[in-house]
Write a protein that holds these residues in place. Structure first.
Motif, PDB file in Angstrom:
ATOM      1  N   PHE A  17       0.678  -1.199  -0.065  1.00  0.00           N
ATOM      2  CA  PHE A  17       0.138   0.181  -0.009  1.00  0.00           C
ATOM      3  C   PHE A  17       0.702   1.331  -0.021  1.00  0.00           C
ATOM      4  N   GLY A  18       2.217   1.259   0.237  1.00  0.00           N
ATOM      5  CA  GLY A  18       3.139   2.493   0.129  1.00  0.00           C
ATOM      6  C   GLY A  18       2.776   3.288   1.599  1.00  0.00           C
ATOM      7  N   GLN A  19       2.359   2.868   2.400  1.00  0.00           N
ATOM      8  CA  GLN A  19       2.151   3.513   3.802  1.00  0.00           C
ATOM      9  C   GLN A  19       2.080   2.466   4.978  1.00  0.00           C
ATOM     10  N   PRO A  20       2.494   3.164   6.096  1.00  0.00           N
ATOM     11  CA  PRO A  20       2.397   2.198   7.427  1.00  0.00           C
ATOM     12  C   PRO A  20       1.026   1.510   7.671  1.00  0.00           C
ATOM     13  N   ILE A  21       0.680   0.264   7.889  1.00  0.00           N
ATOM     14  CA  ILE A  21      -0.544  -0.309   8.149  1.00  0.00           C
ATOM     15  C   ILE A  21      -0.328  -1.068   9.453  1.00  0.00           C
ATOM     16  N   ASP A  22      -1.319  -0.860  10.280  1.00  0.00           N
ATOM     17  CA  ASP A  22      -1.360  -1.709  11.428  1.00  0.00           C
ATOM     18  C   ASP A  22      -2.681  -2.220  11.256  1.00  0.00           C
ATOM     19  N   VAL A  23      -2.862  -3.529  10.997  1.00  0.00           N
ATOM     20  CA  VAL A  23      -4.232  -4.272  10.766  1.00  0.00           C
ATOM     21  C   VAL A  23      -4.799  -4.577  12.190  1.00  0.00           C
ATOM     22  N   LEU A  24      -4.053  -4.720  13.275  1.00  0.00           N
ATOM     23  CA  LEU A  24      -4.606  -4.841  14.572  1.00  0.00           C
ATOM     24  C   LEU A  24      -4.542  -3.585  15.680  1.00  0.00           C
ATOM     25  N   GLU A  25      -4.617  -2.394  15.019  1.00  0.00           N
ATOM     26  CA  GLU A  25      -4.523  -1.169  15.728  1.00  0.00           C
ATOM     27  C   GLU A  25      -5.692  -0.995  16.439  1.00  0.00           C
TER      28      GLU A  25
END
Length: 189
Positions: A177-185
């Motif tokens: 996605f080209g950005q920081p991702i936190d799926v369980l944020e």
């Protein structure tokens, strides 16, 4: 005895020492060490680092992963935890999909199976495995993995190297996605 003196001076008095023979070191730019010494707190719950002592007396500190233990869950507990985890991942990725324009992005989640289509980047599949009390992941980048749940740390982990489901998804999807991702944020079981 110079080997042990070097190690004792490198580790604090509260640490215990365990020697193992190293057959190879994963970094190609580093000389292969003769011995590996694992330093851990005396309560043996948190491993701090590994020190590699080479033939020339040089050592490198490499952070160690958190250790996890598979929990024994009732079938109802397993379904509750796995459903909540997959629901949260689904909601997070739906939100990201609305914000980011990724050609071919689609997510489907039904009956314990989540399919994440990422166009040219491939398809991820997450699915529940109630007989084993696991969540299985098929990744186009890292391949298949089976995750067990650790009740104490509230994490789904891969027993072979102790990485967690969210760590792997965050790393791979952030790159796509080209950005920081936190799926369980913001997720708490």
């Amino acid at each position: 005895m110079s080997f042990m003196r070097s190690i004792r001076s490198a580790c604090s008095k509260r640490l215990i020492f365990q020697q193992q023979t190293a057959t190879r070191f994963l970094t190609t730019s580093t000389v292969v060490p003769k011995r590996v010494v694992t330093c851990s707190l005396s309560n043996n719950k948190t491993n701090l680092s590994r020190m590699f002592l080479t033939r020339r007396g040089l050592f490198t500190t490499v952070p160690m992963r958190q250790t996890y233990n598979a929990a024994s869950l009732t079938i109802d507990q397993y379904h509750q935890v796995s459903d909540e985890t997959l629901d949260h991942i689904d909601e997070t990725l739906e939100t990201i999909g609305e914000e980011v324009d990724l050609p071919g992005f689609d997510i489907e989640y039904a009956q314990g199976v989540m399919t994440i289509k990422l166009g040219e980047h491939g398809t991820y599949v997450l699915n529940k495995q109630p007989p084993n009390q696991q969540i299985w992941l098929s990744s186009p980048k890292s391949g298949p993995k089976r995750y067990d749940f650790d009740k104490e740390h509230k994490k789904w982990f891969y027993h072979r190297d102790n990485h967690t489901l969210d760590e792997l998804l965050n790393e791979e999807l952030s790159e796509i996605f080209g950005q920081p991702i936190d799926v369980l944020e913001g997720f708490d079981v």
